[in-house]
Structures are given as C-alpha cells and as structure tokens.
Design a protein around this motif. Structure first.
Motif: not given
Length: 303
Positions: A80-108
C-alpha cells in the motif's frame, strides 16, 4: 556522474519490467489523498502452509468455491502507498531480492508511477515477515528508501529484536528471525516505535491485530470524512480467512490470537463499510468485504 540512485535504477532491467507489466494496480481517493497498491510480485507456497490445521473435508468444499488448490498457492504481494500532497507513505517494503524469485518488484512498480526510492517520506511496517521487510536494504546493504522515516509497532519490534526469538521460534521460521534482525539493525538508531491506537502520522492510526505475528498492526487511513483499512496479513487471503475466519491458520504464529484479530477487523470493516487493502488479497488487494450467504466475501475494486 555515477549516483547511488543511478546504480539502483540500472538494476531495473527491461526484461524484469516486461515480466511484470501491472505495477500500479488499484487506486482509492480519500479526500485530497490517494491510496494506491503497487505490486511486489507474488509468492509460491505449499497449501499446508495455511491449510494444515483446517478440517480437510470442509476445506475442500470452501476451496472448490474459489477454484483454489489445496496443494499450491500463489498469493499476490500488494504494497500500500499513500500520498496526501505532503507525505509519501509505504506500508511495508516487499521482499527484496533475497527471499523468492517471484517477488521483490516494488521499486519497479514505484518507478512506473514516477516515484524513486528517495521520494518515499515514511515506511510503516505492518509486521516483520520476509515478504514485508526484507526489501528494506538495497544492493549495498543500506536502507533502500534512504530519505524515509521508518516506523514499526513497539511490540513487533521487541519480538524480532529479542535474542531469544531465534531460539524459541518454530524451526522453519528461524531464517525469518535472522533476516528480520539483520535489517532492523540497520535502522535501529532511527526507527520510530508506536503502540496501539496511536495517530502515527496525520490521518493514519494504528490498530493492533496481533496473532499473525506478536505485534502485527493494521492501519486506518482517514482523510476528511473518508477512510480505509490496511490489514496487512491479519486477513491473509480471500477464501478461508473470510469464509471461515474462525479456523486456525498455519500461517499465523499464534493462531488463536489471530482468529480474534481477524474477526475484530472484519466486524469493523463491515460495520463501518470501510474499503480494505490486504497485502495478499487478489486483483491488486483493494476492495470491500461484504456479508455473504456462506460467510464474508471479498469484492475487489468495488469501492
């Protein structure tokens, strides 16, 4: 000039982007703010990870209604990503590259929205399981969202930070504890901790929903007269968690406590008619929960 951001962006290959075309999945306007789900990919899990403690005959009937296999699950991972004009808030950051090959795409996924890691002002964790926190570090083992303030519930932090956890957690979850602690060590000096029922940011309040992990938090996001509930993994799927919220789930560290949290959240979401955002709910993870003839049901996108 070779910049830190440039090095990170160079890792977002065209093949990776082509393999995952649906970066921004769902949007919900809340007053003058907007909630978006961005995909981190998906998981591939054995069915018993969730279904092991459930009554097999009754389970088969439920899963048949949803065309879900008892043997293999492929849940989405929707940040989840929330933007209110002042803050850009991510709720969690995903798995990154080291967990499973099917996840880790949040930066893309964020890049597809025109957002770079440094644009994120706050990262708020629901809990510290790998698919939610392992994406905290970049390729240099530094915080990926390096301009962000990191925030986590105090009970969740204390559990994973404790040196006893790696010795007392179930054997199959030891890697989760080691991985969480490693990432938490990087933000130890700057993380902001909070308790249940606190307004941690303007319009964002914490809702303790322990059981999946000892300090799991959901969040109500309110802007003006409109609000929504981010449930993390407290409502972990659209089938058994809603059709039979009273069933114990193998995915929960404290299944009995998780049942209480799941029922509490469902009751509140339905009674207040709150849109819901779930990390592992389907079709982008955003929709509503209705009372159906055989239990509750998730209706994606209809909000």
């Amino acid at each position: 000039m070779l910049t830190r951001r440039g090095v990170l962006q160079s890792g977002l290959s065209l093949s990776a982007l082509a393999a995952f075309p649906g970066h921004a999945r769902s949007d919900l306007s809340l007053g003058d703010g907007v909630l978006t789900t961005v995909s981190d990919g998906s998981l591939v899990l054995p069915g018993d990870f969730i279904f092991a403690p459930m009554p097999k005959d009754e389970l088969a009937v439920v899963l048949q209604d949803f065309d879900v296999s008892q043997e293999r699950l492929t849940p989405e991972c929707n940040v989840a990503l929330y933007r209110d004009g002042e803050n850009v808030v991510l709720f969690d950051v995903g798995a990154g590259p080291d967990f499973v090959p099917t996840a880790g795409n949040v930066t893309a996924s964020l890049d597809a929205l025109g957002l770079a890691p440094e644009d994120v002002t706050h990262v708020v964790f629901t809990h510290a399981h790998p698919d939610h926190i392992w994406g905290l570090l970049d390729d240099f083992d530094e915080p990926l969202f390096y301009e962000a303030t990191y925030m986590m519930g105090e009970a969740e932090w204390d559990y994973w930070w404790s040196p006893d956890t790696v010795n007392t957690i179930q054997a199959e979850r030891v890697a989760m504890a080691v991985g969480a602690r490693r990432r938490m060590e990087v933000i130890e000096g700057s993380v902001q901790l909070f308790g249940d029922g606190e307004e941690i940011l303007p319009g964002i309040s914490s809702v303790l929903s322990a059981g999946h992990t000892p300090g799991h938090m959901a969040f109500e996001v309110r802007n003006g007269s409109e609000s929504a509930m981010i449930v993390g993994d407290a409502i972990g799927n659209h089938h058994v968690a809603l059709r039979r919220p009273d069933w114990l789930s193998g995915s929960d560290q404290d299944p009995e406590t998780a049942v209480k949290a799941r029922k509490m959240l469902i009751d509140r979401i339905v009674s207040e008619q709150l849109p819901v955002i779930g990390f592992h709910l389907p079709d982008g993870g955003m929709g509503r929960i209705d009372q159906g003839p055989n239990g509750y049901k998730f209706i994606s996108g209809d909000i």
